[in-house]
Design a protein around this motif. Sequence first.
Motif, mmCIF file in Angstrom:
data_model
loop_
_atom_site.group_PDB
_atom_site.id
_atom_site.type_symbol
_atom_site.label_atom_id
_atom_site.label_comp_id
_atom_site.label_asym_id
_atom_site.label_seq_id
_atom_site.Cartn_x
_atom_site.Cartn_y
_atom_site.Cartn_z
ATOM 1 N N TRP A 35 -12.116 39.212 -7.908
ATOM 2 C CA TRP A 35 -11.603 40.016 -6.783
ATOM 3 C C TRP A 35 -10.083 40.175 -6.851
ATOM 4 O O TRP A 35 -9.574 41.299 -6.904
ATOM 5 N N TYR A 38 -8.968 41.865 -10.478
ATOM 6 C CA TYR A 38 -9.334 43.249 -10.771
ATOM 7 C C TYR A 38 -8.961 44.221 -9.661
ATOM 8 O O TYR A 38 -8.439 45.305 -9.938
ATOM 9 N N ARG A 39 -9.212 43.863 -8.410
ATOM 10 C CA ARG A 39 -8.919 44.820 -7.341
ATOM 11 C C ARG A 39 -7.422 45.075 -7.225
ATOM 12 O O ARG A 39 -6.989 46.225 -7.076
ATOM 13 N N ASP A 40 -6.633 44.018 -7.292
ATOM 14 C CA ASP A 40 -5.185 44.187 -7.135
ATOM 15 C C ASP A 40 -4.598 45.071 -8.225
ATOM 16 O O ASP A 40 -3.611 45.775 -8.011
ATOM 17 N N SER A 42 -6.267 47.514 -9.736
ATOM 18 C CA SER A 42 -7.037 48.772 -9.786
ATOM 19 C C SER A 42 -7.908 48.867 -11.034
ATOM 20 O O SER A 42 -8.163 49.961 -11.538
ATOM 21 N N TRP A 44 -11.030 49.155 -11.661
ATOM 22 C CA TRP A 44 -12.223 49.417 -10.856
ATOM 23 C C TRP A 44 -13.521 49.191 -11.627
ATOM 24 O O TRP A 44 -14.514 48.734 -11.039
ATOM 25 N N PHE A 47 -13.985 45.507 -11.659
ATOM 26 C CA PHE A 47 -14.286 45.061 -10.302
ATOM 27 C C PHE A 47 -15.739 45.387 -9.941
ATOM 28 O O PHE A 47 -16.465 44.533 -9.420
ATOM 29 N N ARG A 48 -16.163 46.602 -10.244
ATOM 30 C CA ARG A 48 -17.534 47.017 -9.895
ATOM 31 C C ARG A 48 -18.567 46.171 -10.608
ATOM 32 O O ARG A 48 -19.665 45.917 -10.077
ATOM 33 N N ILE A 71 -14.829 50.515 -2.770
ATOM 34 C CA ILE A 71 -13.943 50.900 -3.870
ATOM 35 C C ILE A 71 -13.269 52.229 -3.564
ATOM 36 O O ILE A 71 -12.057 52.395 -3.790
ATOM 37 N N SER A 74 -10.645 51.727 -1.003
ATOM 38 C CA SER A 74 -9.510 51.033 -1.604
ATOM 39 C C SER A 74 -8.626 52.013 -2.376
ATOM 40 O O SER A 74 -7.394 51.961 -2.297
#
Length: 258
Positions: A35, A38-40, A42, A44, A47-48, A71, A74
Amino acid sequence: MTSPNDPHAKVYSHINGKESDIIARLAVSELCKGWPVYRDASEWKNFRSLFCDDAYVWTTWSKRQTIDGFIQKSKDGKLNGDFIMHRECGTGVELNPSTSRAVGKMKATITQRFRIGGDHAMGIEPTVFDVDCDSRFHFFCFHDSDADAWKVKYVKLIYEKDKILPVDGKTPPSFTKEALDRYPEGYKYLGAAQSMLGHDVDPLLPTIQGPEHGPAHAMWLDLYNKMEQWLDGAEDIDLSTVPGVRGTNVNWGHASST
């Protein structure tokens, strides 16, 4: 204050044990750490890949979302200037090998940057500040036998406490008591600041505050109950139910404001 009582009724595999249990817990902890990593950034696609197809996520600013909806929100938020980072502070895993279920618990600080006011033409600088919110992410995970991989089904947080940090070290913003009273102890400053950006912030998420702060305490205990239902193999669990609350117009009535 936090409660001195243990919210868990049971003990699951969380340290040591068989090699297969240790490997399973390590795999789940990797999902949790994905989390912030990957999210910070981007990332994606990475993250997915942490989630199953019908996963759901709850956060303050997004409320309940499918993983694909989260997503997209975000991405939209980043396009609009949302600047949210996460600092992982430690991760543990509760595992039930007999049901192939696990709950990853990640301590993390959510840190978001905000700007208020300012007029470049007039030479007036904006007030720039961060809100740091200590929280605990809970990743409800299962082992997908078809893919031979662990996946995340649900993510829901418990919010612990938050604070304002002026970037220049001397100029904090001021929120009215009315703005702060919309949100519980645990994320009142984060909620007020995110609302300022136009987000429809969820006022009914669990915190670790004691029962003197109202129904948030019941939400905290309920989430632990749902964790144990999940670990014991329940086909599905309802994480949208808010125990002890009727309606959504809750005034949390903080004793003081900043």
